[in-house]
Write a protein that holds these residues in place. Structure first.
Motif, short mmCIF file in Angstrom:
data_model
loop_
_atom_site.label_atom_id
_atom_site.label_comp_id
_atom_site.label_asym_id
_atom_site.label_seq_id
_atom_site.Cartn_x
_atom_site.Cartn_y
_atom_site.Cartn_z
N ILE A 79 21.28 38.38 -24.07
CA ILE A 79 22.51 37.70 -24.51
C ILE A 79 23.74 38.35 -23.87
N PHE A 80 23.69 39.67 -23.70
CA PHE A 80 24.80 40.40 -23.05
C PHE A 80 25.02 39.87 -21.63
N PHE A 81 23.92 39.52 -20.93
CA PHE A 81 24.02 38.97 -19.58
C PHE A 81 24.54 37.54 -19.59
N ILE A 82 24.09 36.75 -20.57
CA ILE A 82 24.38 35.31 -20.58
C ILE A 82 25.81 35.01 -21.01
N ALA A 83 26.34 35.77 -21.96
CA ALA A 83 27.64 35.44 -22.58
C ALA A 83 28.79 35.22 -21.60
N PRO A 84 29.01 36.09 -20.60
CA PRO A 84 30.14 35.84 -19.68
C PRO A 84 29.99 34.54 -18.90
N GLY A 85 28.73 34.20 -18.55
CA GLY A 85 28.52 32.95 -17.81
C GLY A 85 28.84 31.73 -18.64
N LEU A 86 28.57 31.79 -19.96
CA LEU A 86 28.88 30.65 -20.82
C LEU A 86 30.37 30.34 -20.82
N ALA A 87 31.17 31.38 -20.82
CA ALA A 87 32.62 31.18 -20.85
C ALA A 87 33.10 30.44 -19.61
#
Length: 331
Positions: A79-87
């Motif tokens: 989730i730490f990896f995915i979160a910035p991409g979601l933004a």
């Protein structure tokens, strides 16, 4: 070449152009903001890298890419990896329904200047703006830091609160245009922009999108002197940069929505339609920057009070009044 292949090629070309233009605008909005704020505060801003400092965005990108990227020991790595991409991704996806010019004649057909002209474009925009909060929430939660979690919770409360008033401010636009299509909304303003026909809806929407973009005076999610740096405290390198790329892309998207809903989109005399569209978008972006250099940050209690006790009731009242006036005119 078959019609299907032509359609696919046109969509890919439009996607590539939009992707390139949005990323370039996001990079140079950072530069423009630093230069404009510098002038407002009687200093120069970045002016050393390249002529007039124009290569500063490239220098910033190189710096972020080469900085050490660390992960907190107790973080949820996936989730730490995915979160910035979601933004960033949710902001990019929103532009798929934004019409930036009228259809043009190409290959013997009318080609719409929008990636996907959905007849429910307004709902698509509101849906993706709701998904944008997940990047903030997951980034703060996955970091395994109390400071980041506190920043994420405050951010969620703000984004959800002002999303309600933003959605309510769009309802009068839909009522006046009688359509959920963004193209139809622009065409409905050929007589006069909705800014002139419904100023309260414009003001409510404008204030709400400033809050949605987490800009001053609503930058509680990044209130550095109160909660270190907000939901992205534990991020570094390019992942840290992705949050800011998403923020500036979101600023362009929300400026585009202000242009489409209230400023007549591409409509305007003399100049080509696409020039009018981007001129209005850049004017809205300048307003975002101007408020940052002018207004103080609100306290958290003031921010929530203003959203729930001022904007939401005014937006509901405006919906009722607009519906009543339209019924009276129709009758």
């Amino acid at each position: 070449m078959s019609d299907f292949l032509i359609d696919v090629v046109l969509i890919l070309v439009k996607l590539g152009l939009i992707f390139g233009v949005l990323l370039t605008m996001a990079a140079y909005l950072v530069f423009a903001e630093r230069r404009i704020l510098g002038r407002m505060q009687l200093r120069h801003g970045p002016n050393r890298v390249g002529p007039f400092g124009l290569l500063q965005p490239a220098a910033d990108a190189i710096k972020l890419l080469t900085k050490e990227d660390f992960i907190p020991a107790g973080a949820d790595k996936v989730i730490f990896f995915i979160a910035p991409g979601l933004a960033a991704v949710t902001a990019l996806l929103t532009f798929a329904v934004v019409p930036f010019a009228p259809p043009i004649e190409l290959f013997g057909r009318q080609v719409p200047m929008v990636v996907c002209d959905l007849n429910v474009g307004v709902l698509y925009f509101l849906g993706l703006s709701s998904l944008a909060v997940y990047g903030v929430a997951l980034g703060g939660w996955a970091s395994n830091s109390k400071y980041a979690l506190l920043g994420a919770i405050r951010s969620l409360a703000q984004l959800i609160s002002y999303e309600l008033s933003m959605g309510l401010a769009v309802i009068p636009v839909i009522l006046m245009a009688r359509s959920f299509s963004l193209t139809d909304i622009v065409l409905a303003q050929q007589g006069a922009p909705f800014l002139l026909l419904n100023p309260p809806a414009f003001l409510i929407f404008l204030i709400s999108v400033v809050a949605e973009s987490k800009r001053i005076p609503f930058d509680i999610p990044e209130a550095e002197n109160e909660i270190v740096a907000g939901f992205h405290t534990e991020y570094s390198g390019m992942r840290f940069g992705l949050f800011f790329v998403g923020e500036y892309i979101n600023m362009v998207i929300l400026s585009s929505m202000i242009t489409v809903f209230f400023l007549g989109g591409w409509l305007g005399p003399v100049l080509p339609p696409i020039v009018w569209f981007f001129a209005k978008v850049l004017a809205c972006c300048f307003f975002f920057i101007w408020t940052r250099g002018t207004l103080p940050r609100l306290r958290y209690d003031q921010l929530m009070h203003f959203g729930w006790k001022v904007l939401v009731p005014l937006a509901l009242l405006n919906v009722i009044v607009t519906g009543g006036v339209l019924l009276w005119i129709k009758g």
